[in-house]
Design a protein around this motif. Sequence first.
Motif, PDB file in Angstrom:
ATOM      1  N   VAL A   1       0.845  -1.190   0.000  1.00  0.00           N
ATOM      2  CA  VAL A   1       0.000   0.000   0.000  1.00  0.00           C
ATOM      3  C   VAL A   1       0.882   1.243   0.000  1.00  0.00           C
ATOM      4  O   VAL A   1       1.827   1.346   0.788  1.00  0.00           O
ATOM      5  CB  VAL A   1      -0.897   0.032   1.255  1.00  0.00           C
ATOM      6  N   VAL A   2       0.586   2.162  -0.909  1.00  0.00           N
ATOM      7  CA  VAL A   2       1.288   3.437  -0.940  1.00  0.00           C
ATOM      8  C   VAL A   2       0.256   4.514  -0.673  1.00  0.00           C
ATOM      9  O   VAL A   2      -0.787   4.548  -1.322  1.00  0.00           O
ATOM     10  CB  VAL A   2       1.933   3.683  -2.317  1.00  0.00           C
ATOM     11  N   THR A   3       0.525   5.373   0.301  1.00  0.00           N
ATOM     12  CA  THR A   3      -0.495   6.338   0.706  1.00  0.00           C
ATOM     13  C   THR A   3      -0.041   7.770   0.454  1.00  0.00           C
ATOM     14  O   THR A   3       1.129   8.013   0.158  1.00  0.00           O
ATOM     15  CB  THR A   3      -0.806   6.188   2.206  1.00  0.00           C
ATOM     16  N   ASN A   4      -0.994   8.686   0.627  1.00  0.00           N
ATOM     17  CA  ASN A   4      -0.714  10.122   0.478  1.00  0.00           C
ATOM     18  C   ASN A   4       0.085  10.456  -0.780  1.00  0.00           C
ATOM     19  O   ASN A   4       1.102  11.131  -0.727  1.00  0.00           O
ATOM     20  CB  ASN A   4       0.032  10.643   1.713  1.00  0.00           C
ATOM     21  N   LEU A   5      -0.409   9.962  -1.894  1.00  0.00           N
ATOM     22  CA  LEU A   5       0.291  10.199  -3.153  1.00  0.00           C
ATOM     23  C   LEU A   5       0.141  11.637  -3.609  1.00  0.00           C
ATOM     24  O   LEU A   5      -0.867  12.286  -3.333  1.00  0.00           O
ATOM     25  CB  LEU A   5      -0.280   9.284  -4.234  1.00  0.00           C
ATOM     26  N   THR A   6       1.149  12.118  -4.289  1.00  0.00           N
ATOM     27  CA  THR A   6       1.025  13.392  -4.995  1.00  0.00           C
ATOM     28  C   THR A   6       1.652  13.194  -6.365  1.00  0.00           C
ATOM     29  O   THR A   6       2.468  12.282  -6.546  1.00  0.00           O
ATOM     30  CB  THR A   6       1.787  14.523  -4.282  1.00  0.00           C
ATOM     31  N   PRO A   7       1.279  14.045  -7.332  1.00  0.00           N
ATOM     32  CA  PRO A   7       1.901  13.896  -8.651  1.00  0.00           C
ATOM     33  C   PRO A   7       3.418  13.973  -8.569  1.00  0.00           C
ATOM     34  O   PRO A   7       4.126  13.294  -9.305  1.00  0.00           O
ATOM     35  CB  PRO A   7       1.319  15.080  -9.437  1.00  0.00           C
ATOM     36  N   ALA A   8       3.927  14.779  -7.632  1.00  0.00           N
ATOM     37  CA  ALA A   8       5.371  14.936  -7.534  1.00  0.00           C
ATOM     38  C   ALA A   8       6.056  13.658  -7.062  1.00  0.00           C
ATOM     39  O   ALA A   8       7.188  13.368  -7.442  1.00  0.00           O
ATOM     40  CB  ALA A   8       5.696  16.100  -6.595  1.00  0.00           C
TER      41      ALA A   8
END
Lengths: 589, 186
Positions: free
Chosen positions: A114-121
């Motif tokens: 699980v990868v959380t708190n994604l942003t485009p950057a």
Amino acid sequence: MIDILWAVQDKLGCIDGEAMSLIAEKTGTYRVEVEGVVSFYAFFSSVRKGKIVIRLCDDIVDRHAGVFAVAKSFENTLGIKLGETTPDHWFSLEYTPCIGMCDQAPAALVNDVVVTNLTPAKVKGIVRTLKKTRDPRALVTKTGDGNNGHRLIAAMVKNNIRHTGPVLFDKSPAEAGLKQALTLSPGGVLELVVDSRLRGRGGAGFPTGKKWRYAAAAQAALRYVICNADEGEPGTFKDRVLLTERAQLLIEGMTIAAYAVGAAEGILYLRAEYRYLKAYLEHILARRRSRGLLGDNIMGKAGFHFDIRIQMGAGAYICGEESSLISSCEGKRGEPKNRPPFPVQSGYLGLPTVVNNVETFCCVPPLIARGPKWFTSIGTPHSSGTKLLSVSGDCTRPGVYELPFGVSVQDVLDKAGAKDPAAVLIGGASGDMIGRPEFQRRICFEDLPTAGAITTFSSHRNVLEIANYYMDFFIDESCGYCTPCRVGNVFMKQGLEKIMQGLGEAGDLDYLRELGKTIIATSRCGLGHTSPNPILSSMKSFPLVYSALLNAHPNEFQAGFNIQSALDEARVIAKRRSLIYDVSYGDEE
Amino acid sequence: MRKKRVATVSLAGCFGCHMSLLDMDERILELLQDVEFDRSPLNDLKKFTRRCDLGIIEGGCCNEDNVHTLRDFRNNCDVLVAVGQCAIMGGLPVMRNAIMHSDDPLRECLEEAYCSSPRVYNPSNQIPNDPALPLLLDKVYTCVDVVKIDYQIPGCPPSGDVLWATLSALVRNEPIDLPYDMVKYD
């Protein structure tokens, strides 16, 4: 069957025709049966996917948190579109419904990680790491709090426990409930559970004691206890936290249930999105076995044998419905079964089966240890105990809150720091959407029942868009078995979109109400019984939003029909204009 | 009391419903006591002469002319009755809507019908495209998709008896109670 398919999917990245034929041959069934199962579940694929599958969570909360921008960024970095696989068969990119991480959205599953708190950057860095290491586990640089840091979980997921209550986060010593239960007769345990007025925490609120009594009374050589950890309702993530932090309590609760109803075998049905917890849960089970808390003669009680296996789901919302879940455990398509007979009479493999939610089982040990009087003193007369709420959306403190039943929506919003709340969805996709005048209503079975999802929306959000999103979700997740649900939900969505485009008339609202009523009355299982709710409840709570979009059409033509777009295709094929409807020909339109 | 004016039309239908209308046999004489026909294939009137009380529609909409005619009926009739399966649900023509998983369903349908189907004899391999032919719609629409419809009489075709019973009650403005065997369709 599901286990075999998982193994094949993991090994080959797909379950192709050849594999299906072979599986059918080896298991002594027909290929079409295997194909039926493969095509039913979202995590199985008949075409080869990349070795690393990136599944972006497409929940409405993630959308509001910017998942589209993240998706765009993934598309650009990987050079593929959503739903595609890179030519070297390393990466696949797709959307998936809620993965139970709404409190840390936008989130994604990279295989099981699980990868959380994604942003485009962040996306560039993620793809770089994946390309270099070819191992999704490398993405976890810092693990979350509590057991998320356990070596068998090692996930970046945060628990976000914001408020602990007296039941689930009870401080009484481990196994106190089980010890107490084993001093009583099974009937005595049933008595306590009935007296506590414990009701199922999965949403429907069926009295647990009653359910167990039915199962105990059914004539059978073998009985089953199944824990429903297929937390698929968009916006719900409380079970994730319980499975991470209170796994011992859960298994203890299941063991007590097994003792009470006389079951020798149990199943923990874990949703595919929580596969990162499987190794840890296996470890807990193994440890309990070695300590004599599972297996033969539990805690020295002669003749009490009980063991649990973990059954993985494979991505199907409907499997949260108990009879579908049982179908899935049996290795079939997760389609609901006709009832009666109810699972307590004839469930898993035709044997009496108790299916309860994770939270329900977690309530049992403290309840037994401290007695029903204590339990009923918390909450309201018809909803005793506490409820674990998963709060997400437009608020500053998303996470889980254990609060006594009867708490008002406003209290929850205040605790969660909701920003300018205008609409609150109680109970996820299938729940009720309420507006400000109803924030004083209370969360309990007498008023606003919920499986735990509280999703807040600020006044910047479009209520219709939210309802439309949830209709999409239901259309996607409908198993397709019965027509009212398969077809009716599509009609509901079309009706809503017509209104959203400003083409609706007053009659369209009545049509939606009628249609919704029909779907609820005639569908086969809980999905269809609740799927019209997003539209129906938002129509009730926000009537002006709907009516503001209505127009009158005095000439009695249907506004939804657009002759120009209907003719476009023919114009191209015939390479000429319309003699009737193209203005330059000077006819009437 | 003046006679009720009735108009009828067959859109994307087979004229079977109109045939069925004639199946009311000599009762049509009785009907003509109360009714006069305006625009209708029965008297070959091609245009409305006056506003009508009742419009009877057979067939759905598969091309622009159907839509135009239907809207013309809506503009010129007080009450519209959709008669038969094609008008109500699309009937046989609507089967072409089953080609839905194509980027260009209409072209696929025409090519299948005029070129690629094994039983087609069409040496020029052309799809008919005379300027006099109305353009086809992207899919077949039922009457109620296009305009508001007041009543529907199902059947393929509805029997002469059903048509007689409903229409005569409608023009006389009387309530109707259809016996079970008249509306049983198997």
